[in-house]
Write a protein that holds these residues in place. Structure first.
Motif, PDB file in Angstrom:
ATOM      1  N   PRO A  53       0.835  -1.209   0.000  1.00 12.92           N
ATOM      2  CA  PRO A  53       0.000   0.000   0.000  1.00 12.92           C
ATOM      3  C   PRO A  53       0.866   1.254   0.000  1.00 12.92           C
ATOM      4  O   PRO A  53       2.021   1.224   0.443  1.00 12.92           O
ATOM      5  N   PRO A  54       0.342   2.382  -0.515  1.00 11.71           N
ATOM      6  CA  PRO A  54       1.132   3.614  -0.555  1.00 11.71           C
ATOM      7  C   PRO A  54       1.488   4.097   0.842  1.00 11.71           C
ATOM      8  O   PRO A  54       0.784   3.809   1.819  1.00 11.71           O
ATOM      9  N   ILE A  55       2.597   4.820   0.934  1.00 13.80           N
ATOM     10  CA  ILE A  55       3.024   5.391   2.206  1.00 13.80           C
ATOM     11  C   ILE A  55       2.519   6.830   2.309  1.00 13.80           C
ATOM     12  O   ILE A  55       2.216   7.470   1.295  1.00 13.80           O
ATOM     13  N   THR A  56       2.409   7.331   3.528  1.00 11.69           N
ATOM     14  CA  THR A  56       2.017   8.715   3.766  1.00 11.69           C
ATOM     15  C   THR A  56       3.267   9.514   4.070  1.00 11.69           C
ATOM     16  O   THR A  56       4.008   9.178   4.990  1.00 11.69           O
ATOM     17  N   ALA A  57       3.521  10.572   3.293  1.00 13.28           N
ATOM     18  CA  ALA A  57       4.770  11.326   3.430  1.00 13.28           C
ATOM     19  C   ALA A  57       4.516  12.823   3.305  1.00 13.28           C
ATOM     20  O   ALA A  57       3.492  13.262   2.773  1.00 13.28           O
ATOM     21  N   ILE A  58       5.471  13.610   3.836  1.00 17.47           N
ATOM     22  CA  ILE A  58       5.427  15.063   3.675  1.00 17.47           C
ATOM     23  C   ILE A  58       5.484  15.386   2.184  1.00 17.47           C
ATOM     24  O   ILE A  58       6.345  14.868   1.463  1.00 17.47           O
ATOM     25  N   GLU A  59       4.601  16.236   1.714  1.00 22.62           N
ATOM     26  CA  GLU A  59       4.407  16.435   0.280  1.00 22.62           C
ATOM     27  C   GLU A  59       5.687  16.810  -0.467  1.00 22.62           C
ATOM     28  O   GLU A  59       6.018  16.212  -1.488  1.00 22.62           O
ATOM     29  N   ASN A  60       6.420  17.794   0.013  1.00 24.42           N
ATOM     30  CA  ASN A  60       7.585  18.289  -0.732  1.00 24.42           C
ATOM     31  C   ASN A  60       8.918  17.783  -0.178  1.00 24.42           C
ATOM     32  O   ASN A  60       9.967  18.308  -0.544  1.00 24.42           O
ATOM     33  N   CYS A  61       8.857  16.788   0.690  1.00 22.02           N
ATOM     34  CA  CYS A  61      10.103  16.258   1.252  1.00 22.02           C
ATOM     35  C   CYS A  61      10.800  15.379   0.220  1.00 22.02           C
ATOM     36  O   CYS A  61      10.203  14.423  -0.295  1.00 22.02           O
ATOM     37  N   PRO A  62      12.069  15.658  -0.108  1.00 22.75           N
ATOM     38  CA  PRO A  62      12.777  14.843  -1.116  1.00 22.75           C
ATOM     39  C   PRO A  62      13.091  13.436  -0.638  1.00 22.75           C
ATOM     40  O   PRO A  62      13.514  12.590  -1.436  1.00 22.75           O
ATOM     41  N   LYS A  67       5.580  12.056   9.063  1.00 20.34           N
ATOM     42  CA  LYS A  67       5.461  13.221   9.957  1.00 20.34           C
ATOM     43  C   LYS A  67       6.440  13.109  11.121  1.00 20.34           C
ATOM     44  O   LYS A  67       7.088  14.085  11.507  1.00 20.34           O
ATOM     45  N   GLU A  68       6.560  11.888  11.686  1.00 21.43           N
ATOM     46  CA  GLU A  68       7.482  11.684  12.817  1.00 21.43           C
ATOM     47  C   GLU A  68       8.925  11.922  12.404  1.00 21.43           C
ATOM     48  O   GLU A  68       9.704  12.522  13.145  1.00 21.43           O
ATOM     49  N   GLU A  69       9.295  11.468  11.228  1.00 17.71           N
ATOM     50  CA  GLU A  69      10.665  11.661  10.750  1.00 17.71           C
ATOM     51  C   GLU A  69      10.962  13.124  10.461  1.00 17.71           C
ATOM     52  O   GLU A  69      12.076  13.597  10.688  1.00 17.71           O
ATOM     53  N   SER A  70       9.969  13.860   9.981  1.00 18.27           N
ATOM     54  CA  SER A  70      10.192  15.284   9.691  1.00 18.27           C
ATOM     55  C   SER A  70      10.479  16.052  10.968  1.00 18.27           C
ATOM     56  O   SER A  70      11.189  17.066  10.954  1.00 18.27           O
ATOM     57  N   GLU A  71       9.944  15.574  12.083  1.00 17.79           N
ATOM     58  CA  GLU A  71      10.225  16.218  13.376  1.00 17.79           C
ATOM     59  C   GLU A  71      11.631  15.880  13.859  1.00 17.79           C
ATOM     60  O   GLU A  71      12.269  16.687  14.543  1.00 17.79           O
ATOM     61  N   ARG A  72      12.123  14.699  13.479  1.00 10.82           N
ATOM     62  CA  ARG A  72      13.479  14.298  13.877  1.00 10.82           C
ATOM     63  C   ARG A  72      14.537  14.920  12.981  1.00 10.82           C
ATOM     64  O   ARG A  72      15.667  15.141  13.402  1.00 10.82           O
ATOM     65  N   TYR A  73      14.172  15.185  11.721  1.00  8.35           N
ATOM     66  CA  TYR A  73      15.122  15.748  10.755  1.00  8.35           C
ATOM     67  C   TYR A  73      14.559  17.050  10.166  1.00  8.35           C
ATOM     68  O   TYR A  73      14.340  17.145   8.954  1.00  8.35           O
ATOM     69  N   PRO A  74      14.301  18.057  10.992  1.00 14.92           N
ATOM     70  CA  PRO A  74      13.656  19.275  10.483  1.00 14.92           C
ATOM     71  C   PRO A  74      14.494  20.030   9.459  1.00 14.92           C
ATOM     72  O   PRO A  74      13.954  20.709   8.589  1.00 14.92           O
ATOM     73  N   ASP A  75      15.813  19.882   9.533  1.00 15.84           N
ATOM     74  CA  ASP A  75      16.680  20.634   8.615  1.00 15.84           C
ATOM     75  C   ASP A  75      16.597  20.134   7.178  1.00 15.84           C
ATOM     76  O   ASP A  75      16.822  20.901   6.234  1.00 15.84           O
ATOM     77  N   VAL A  76      16.289  18.860   6.989  1.00 14.07           N
ATOM     78  CA  VAL A  76      16.266  18.310   5.627  1.00 14.07           C
ATOM     79  C   VAL A  76      14.855  18.021   5.134  1.00 14.07           C
ATOM     80  O   VAL A  76      14.604  18.022   3.924  1.00 14.07           O
ATOM     81  N   CYS A  77      13.921  17.790   6.053  1.00 12.80           N
ATOM     82  CA  CYS A  77      12.574  17.402   5.635  1.00 12.80           C
ATOM     83  C   CYS A  77      11.653  18.593   5.388  1.00 12.80           C
ATOM     84  O   CYS A  77      10.834  18.568   4.484  1.00 12.80           O
ATOM     85  N   GLY A  78      11.775  19.598   6.223  1.00 14.67           N
ATOM     86  CA  GLY A  78      10.845  20.706   6.113  1.00 14.67           C
ATOM     87  C   GLY A  78       9.480  20.302   6.647  1.00 14.67           C
ATOM     88  O   GLY A  78       9.340  19.344   7.413  1.00 14.67           O
ATOM     89  N   SER A  79       8.449  21.039   6.239  1.00 11.26           N
ATOM     90  CA  SER A  79       7.098  20.739   6.696  1.00 11.26           C
ATOM     91  C   SER A  79       6.133  20.952   5.538  1.00 11.26           C
ATOM     92  O   SER A  79       6.478  21.539   4.513  1.00 11.26           O
ATOM     93  N   LYS A 116      25.530  26.859  -0.797  1.00  8.68           N
ATOM     94  CA  LYS A 116      25.766  25.418  -0.820  1.00  8.68           C
ATOM     95  C   LYS A 116      24.462  24.690  -0.531  1.00  8.68           C
ATOM     96  O   LYS A 116      23.737  25.035   0.398  1.00  8.68           O
ATOM     97  N   GLY A 117      24.168  23.730  -1.356  1.00 13.80           N
ATOM     98  CA  GLY A 117      22.972  22.928  -1.161  1.00 13.80           C
ATOM     99  C   GLY A 117      23.265  21.465  -1.418  1.00 13.80           C
ATOM    100  O   GLY A 117      24.275  21.119  -2.038  1.00 13.80           O
ATOM    101  N   ARG A 166      22.611  14.944   7.264  1.00  6.34           N
ATOM    102  CA  ARG A 166      22.184  13.669   7.844  1.00  6.34           C
ATOM    103  C   ARG A 166      20.699  13.495   7.522  1.00  6.34           C
ATOM    104  O   ARG A 166      19.885  14.350   7.846  1.00  6.34           O
ATOM    105  N   HIS A 167      20.375  12.391   6.840  1.00  7.76           N
ATOM    106  CA  HIS A 167      18.968  12.193   6.503  1.00  7.76           C
ATOM    107  C   HIS A 167      18.596  10.719   6.658  1.00  7.76           C
ATOM    108  O   HIS A 167      19.459   9.825   6.584  1.00  7.76           O
TER     109      HIS A 167
END
Length: 333
Positions: A53-62, A67-79, A116-117, A166-167
């Motif tokens: 089944p499909p996963i649920t993910a932050i829309e623009n996160c590469p 949601k839980e991971e975006s809170e742990r990695y706010p610098d790379v995931c965004g919101s 730098k990106g 770190r991602h």
């Protein structure tokens, strides 16, 4: 063309079982599939990924973070809002460079704005899905080392060219290869959870059945997928029930002793054999709907969990699978 249904794959039961175990419990450590060309290795892996089944993910996160991971990695995931997306299935080509695998400096951004990106690599794309490597025995050893380290830790760390990123990178690593084209180093092979040997079917009826199925799919791919949709749905429910049941299954002391005795009897290197054997037996019990992990589960999965961990015995010309079967008979009757 629509994917080949997982339930329609014929004659490779051990490989299908290993993939299902990895889907139920990714901590088993990935699957290595050695065998003849044209035996459905990549077809089975792709079919399983497409089945889930499909996963649920932050829309623009590469990285496809939850949601839980975006809170742990706010610098790379965004919101952002949550969106459904298909389970990733990423092919790693033989000629891939380390930069393409782990990620690198975003040159276009650096030239355009002077900032730098980070340009995410294949590990980022594979997060929460499958990373498939065909002919892994021909891949450079340092890349295989890197992949296995990341697969074990669930995190990719890149520090180069002034970047420090770190991602999350949690994926099921699936490798396949033909032994005739070169062997994988034992130290690396040992790091895979399960190892499966596939052979070209020798039964006439099985070969005829495969030809019929392929011809049927080629004539009408959508109708073929619809025909097998019910069977695939049963497998999907089996995986879901297995995942839900897994935390409740705790191997008893007697089973731990069985695992240790078996690994000693076959001469498995290190302790990774026992750990993988118990995880795989537990996942198999969950997959089969058992209320407890039994010796029968351990015995059934033992060849896949141990065959690639045996020391070579110059005085014993029998194959690793035969040595495991003999040890099981001697220990458990």
């Amino acid at each position: 063309m629509a994917r080949f249904p997982f339930s329609a794959i014929v004659g490779q039961d051990e490989m299908k079982q290993a993939l299902l175990i990895a889907a139920v419990d990714p901590s088993v450590g990935g699957v290595m599939v050695f065998g003849d060309r044209g035996t459905g290795k990549s077809t089975a892996a792709r079919a399983l990924a497409a089945l889930l089944p499909p996963i649920t993910a932050i829309e623009n996160c590469p990285y496809g973070c939850s949601k839980e991971e975006s809170e742990r990695y706010p610098d790379v995931c965004g919101s952002g809002p949550l969106r459904k997306r298909a389970v990733p299935f990423v092919d790693l080509p033989l000629g891939a460079t380390e930069d393409r695998v782990v990620g690198s400096l975003d040159l276009e951004r650096a030239l355009r704005s002077g900032e730098k990106g980070f340009e995410p690599g294949l590990l980022a794309r594979a997060h929460r899905g499958f990373l498939y490597i065909d002919e892994i025995n021909l891949l450079e050893d340092h890349l295989v080392d890197l992949l296995l380290d990341v697969a074990a830790s669930g995190e990719n760390v890149v520090e180069r060219e002034g970047l420090s990123v770190r991602h999350p990178a949690k994926f099921v690593l699936i490798g396949s290869g033909n032994p005739e084209e070169g062997e994988l180093r034992p130290q690396l092979l040992d790091r895979f959870g399960l190892s499966v040997e596939v052979r070209t079917p020798s039964e006439i009826e099985t070969r005829i059945q495969i030809m019929r199925l392929v011809a049927e799919r080629e004539s009408d791919p959508q109708a073929f997928s619809d025909k097998w949709a019910g069977e695939d749905e049963k497998i999907l429910r089996q995986i879901a029930r297995g995942k839900a049941r897994l935390p409740k299954l705790v191997p008893g002391e007697n089973l731990l002793r069985d695992a240790a005795e078996l690994c000693l009897a076959v001469g498995a290197d290190g302790l990774r054999g026992e750990l993988t054997l118990m995880r795989a037996a537990r996942a198999l019990a969950a997959l089969k709907g058992a209320k407890e992990v039994k010796r029968e589960h351990l015995v059934e999965i033992a060849p896949s969990a141990l065959r690639h961990r045996l020391r070579r015995d110059v005085l014993d010309e029998t194959g690793s699978g035969a040595r495991i079967t003999r040890a099981i008979d001697e220990l458990f009757g």
